[in-house]
Design a protein around this motif. Structure first.
Motif, short mmCIF file in Angstrom:
data_model
loop_
_atom_site.label_atom_id
_atom_site.label_comp_id
_atom_site.label_asym_id
_atom_site.label_seq_id
_atom_site.Cartn_x
_atom_site.Cartn_y
_atom_site.Cartn_z
N ARG A 166 0.84 -1.22 0.00
CA ARG A 166 0.00 0.00 0.00
C ARG A 166 0.87 1.26 0.00
O ARG A 166 0.61 2.21 -0.73
N GLU A 167 1.93 1.22 0.81
CA GLU A 167 2.82 2.38 0.90
C GLU A 167 3.48 2.66 -0.46
O GLU A 167 3.55 3.81 -0.91
N GLY A 177 1.15 4.16 -2.98
CA GLY A 177 1.00 5.60 -2.72
C GLY A 177 2.17 6.39 -3.29
O GLY A 177 1.99 7.41 -3.94
N ARG A 211 2.05 6.66 -7.07
CA ARG A 211 1.05 7.59 -7.60
C ARG A 211 1.64 8.99 -7.78
O ARG A 211 1.16 9.77 -8.58
#
Ligand code: GDP
Length: 326
Positions: free
Chosen positions: A215-216, A219, A222
């Motif tokens: 998830r990190e 992020g 992105r």
């Protein structure tokens, strides 16, 4: 006396799918001997029309992330699904440290004995430029031999991943969760090359950390400029050891390729890579000629000395070297 190389026989053997001939042909393209280079170029000319058909995937990650375990599990899945899988490695560091990434014979033991897989056990040693040339040419040979998936493994250090990214359709970055370490210690430059990111070792007690790391990273990605306008690099968690999440990773690799194919970027990327290849060859051969030129050899010690002492500017010395090249 060197034995004459029977290029047509080599080409036929490769096209017929003879593993022994393919291995010999790879040894030939890895050689730097002038007569071998000439034979290798003839061989490539004969085989190029039969190449280009594979999914070319680069797999990178620092030592210990699980690259060989990942390739073994993924490769076995792919041969099980009817693919023919070839694996090779780019490891220029192997000249310095004897323990190359493929030095350990037990790596990919299962895949190495799979009749639908071909694992090139030891990478060629030498400069990155030389290894890059041999790798590009080896990909052509493997494709001509009918392998429809070519996995190019590289250690996530130095320049080798930039080199590999420039010769594949999809660049897969393998990493693991390292708590407390922002972005799991991945260099930004390497993350920028990635088309797909997989956080490996998402099993047992590490599963939660791996998913959090995924998830990190998603992020962080992105916020970065993607390598393509039509593709955002996905981040997945997987376990090469437990064989979980592997189908999903491959699905994304396939999806990346089909997305680029549909947008026309794949053809553009491959065309760019051919031009890169040409310039890499020009650079290599120019350096070779420079290093072997009698006039240059004679002038070099004096020029280097004068540049060191400041009696000559580097620019002027460079000009003198190029002028000395016959
Ligand atoms: P490489 O150096 O990147 O090729 O990594 P290896 O494939 O040799 O793996 C390094 C170590 O991590 C070995 O001890 C593997 O057994 C272990 N390993 C690889 N994949 C996994 C995984 O998915 N889960 C766990 N728990 N261990 C793994």
């Amino acid at each position: 006396m060197a034995r004459k190389i029977d290029v047509p026989a080599l080409a036929k053997g490769v096209l017929d799918g003879s593993r022994a001939t393919l291995a010999r042909a790879i040894t030939l393209v890895e050689s730097n001997r002038p007569d071998h280079r000439q034979a290798a170029q003839q061989l490539l000319m004969e085989l190029l029309p039969h190449a280009g058909g594979a999914r070319r995937v680069g797999i990178s990650g620092v030592p210990g992330v699980g690259k060989s375990t990942f390739i073994e599990t993924l490769g076995t899945r792919l041969t099980g699904a009817g693919h023919r899988v070839a694996v090779l490695a780019v490891d220029p560091s192997s000249t310095r440290s004897k323990g190359s990434i493929l030095g350990d014979k037990t790596r990919m033991a299962k895949l190495a004995t799979d009749e639908n897989a071909f694992v090139r056990p030891s990478p060629s040693a030498g400069t990155l430029g030389g290894v890059a040339r041999a790798t590009r040419e080896t990909i052509v040979l493997m494709e001509a031999a009918g392998y429809d998936v070519v996995l190019v493994e590289t250690v996530g250090v130095g320049q080798s991943e930039v080199t590999v990214a420039a010769m594949v359709d999809t660049f897969l970055l393998l990493t693991i969760a390292r708590t407390g370490d922002s972005l799991q210690g991945i260099k930004k430059g390497i993350l920028e090359l990635a088309d797909v990111v997989a956080v490996n070792k998402a099993d047992g007690p590490h599963e939660k950390d791996a998913k959090a790391a995924a998830r990190e990273l998603a992020g962080a990605l992105r916020l970065m400029t993607p390598t393509s306008e039509s593709w955002r690099p996905p981040v997945l968690a997987c376990s090469a050891q437990a064989d979980t999440g592997m189908a999903e990773v491959w699905e994304q690799v396939e999806k990346h390729r089909s997305t680029l194919e549909a947008s026309g970027e794949l053809a553009g990327r491959r065309a760019d890579q051919q031009v890169d290849w040409m310039w890499a060859m020009v650079r290599d051969q120019l350096m070779d000629r420079l290093q072997n030129d009698a006039g240059v050899k004679k002038a070099l010690p004096g020029l280097e000395r004068d540049v060191r002492t400041g009696d000559l500017t580097p620019t002027l010395a460079a000009q003198t070297i190029l002028d000395a090249l016959g």
